[in-house]
Motif scaffolding. Structure first.
Motif, short mmCIF file in Angstrom:
data_model
loop_
_atom_site.label_atom_id
_atom_site.label_comp_id
_atom_site.label_asym_id
_atom_site.label_seq_id
_atom_site.Cartn_x
_atom_site.Cartn_y
_atom_site.Cartn_z
N ALA A 1 28.07 -88.53 -13.47
CA ALA A 1 29.25 -88.27 -12.63
C ALA A 1 29.22 -86.88 -12.01
N GLY A 2 28.39 -85.99 -12.56
CA GLY A 2 28.34 -84.63 -12.04
C GLY A 2 29.55 -83.81 -12.44
N VAL A 3 30.10 -84.12 -13.61
CA VAL A 3 31.25 -83.35 -14.11
C VAL A 3 30.91 -82.83 -15.51
N GLY A 4 31.61 -81.81 -15.92
CA GLY A 4 31.39 -81.26 -17.26
C GLY A 4 32.01 -82.15 -18.33
N MET A 5 31.56 -81.93 -19.55
CA MET A 5 32.07 -82.72 -20.68
C MET A 5 33.58 -82.51 -20.85
N ALA A 6 34.05 -81.30 -20.60
CA ALA A 6 35.49 -81.03 -20.75
C ALA A 6 36.28 -81.89 -19.75
N THR A 7 35.78 -82.01 -18.53
CA THR A 7 36.45 -82.84 -17.53
C THR A 7 36.43 -84.29 -17.94
N LEU A 8 35.30 -84.74 -18.46
CA LEU A 8 35.19 -86.13 -18.93
C LEU A 8 36.23 -86.40 -20.03
N ALA B 1 20.88 -100.52 -21.51
CA ALA B 1 21.03 -99.07 -21.60
C ALA B 1 21.97 -98.70 -22.74
N GLU B 2 21.61 -97.66 -23.45
CA GLU B 2 22.50 -97.05 -24.43
C GLU B 2 23.18 -95.90 -23.69
N VAL B 3 24.45 -96.05 -23.42
CA VAL B 3 25.15 -95.09 -22.57
C VAL B 3 26.03 -94.19 -23.43
N SER B 4 25.72 -92.91 -23.40
CA SER B 4 26.53 -91.93 -24.14
C SER B 4 27.53 -91.29 -23.19
N MET B 5 28.52 -90.65 -23.76
CA MET B 5 29.49 -89.91 -22.95
C MET B 5 28.79 -88.79 -22.19
N ALA B 6 27.79 -88.17 -22.82
CA ALA B 6 27.05 -87.10 -22.15
C ALA B 6 26.31 -87.64 -20.92
N GLU B 7 25.76 -88.84 -21.04
CA GLU B 7 25.05 -89.45 -19.92
C GLU B 7 26.02 -89.76 -18.78
#
Length: 193
Positions: free
Chosen positions: A46-53, A35-41
């Motif tokens: 995780a069911g959280v927004g990008m800002a939370t990540l 898998a190519e795993v991006s931060m967006a993925e």
């Protein structure tokens, strides 16, 4: 605490839950070597927004380092809680846990090495922690005469890391690991100390 140092503020319970969800999602995502795993993925899983990540992990490397460190924490804690009827059985149980860790962390370590190299203190510091955690188990098993006394924990862990590098599922590598662990026993003609 010296007056010029301040304790880190405690995280709110919801912030801790979000961090845990992110780490769990990332752990699952990185377990798939193809898998190519991006931060967006990871954010989506995780069911959280990008800002939370990004509030928890400013970048991919920080996330990978946290995953790696969490796994090392679990292995170190397992050394304190692993049970066995004998010291040798306790050591073997912990070495099985270390083997599972080594196999699962391979993908995370490979991802980390894309961003850094083996000289990153993260690798050396965590190896030192694992050795410190496992050393009492080996010493107890050697004192009990259940493990040969001519091996160091570093040698045993290097053997397990080498076995973990073998391609194949646990049905293939499991018997190899067990044969190696069986080889830790003193020879039958060894005299007790």
């Amino acid at each position: 605490m010296p007056p010029d140092q301040f304790a880190a503020p405690a995280r709110r319970a919801d912030a801790e839950r979000n961090r845990g969800k992110i780490l769990a999602a990332a752990r699952t995502a990185f377990a798939d070597p193809d898998a190519e795993v991006s931060m967006a993925e990871i954010s989506r899983r995780a069911g959280v927004g990008m800002a939370t990540l990004y509030r928890n992990f400013p970048g991919r490397q920080e996330l990978l380092e946290a995953l790696y460190t969490d796994e090392v924490d679990a292995v170190c804690q397992a050394a304190e809680t692993t049970g066995g009827q004998t010291p040798g059985a306790a050591l073997a149980a912990w070495l099985h846990r270390f083997s599972a860790f080594t196999t699962s962390k391979r993908h995370i370590a490979a991802e980390l090495l894309k961003e850094t190299d083996h000289s990153n203190p993260l690798f050396k510091n965590n190896r030192t922690r694992v050795i410190a955690a496992g050393r009492p188990l080996l010493a107890a098993a050697q004192r009990a005469g259940e493990v040969r006394d001519d091996l160091t924990l570093e040698q045993i862990l290097d053997m397990i890391v080498a076995i973990a590098a073998i391609h194949g599922d646990t049905g293939y590598t499991g018997p190899i690991l067990q044969a190696a662990l069986d080889g830790l026993r003193p020879p039958a003609d060894a005299k007790p100390a």
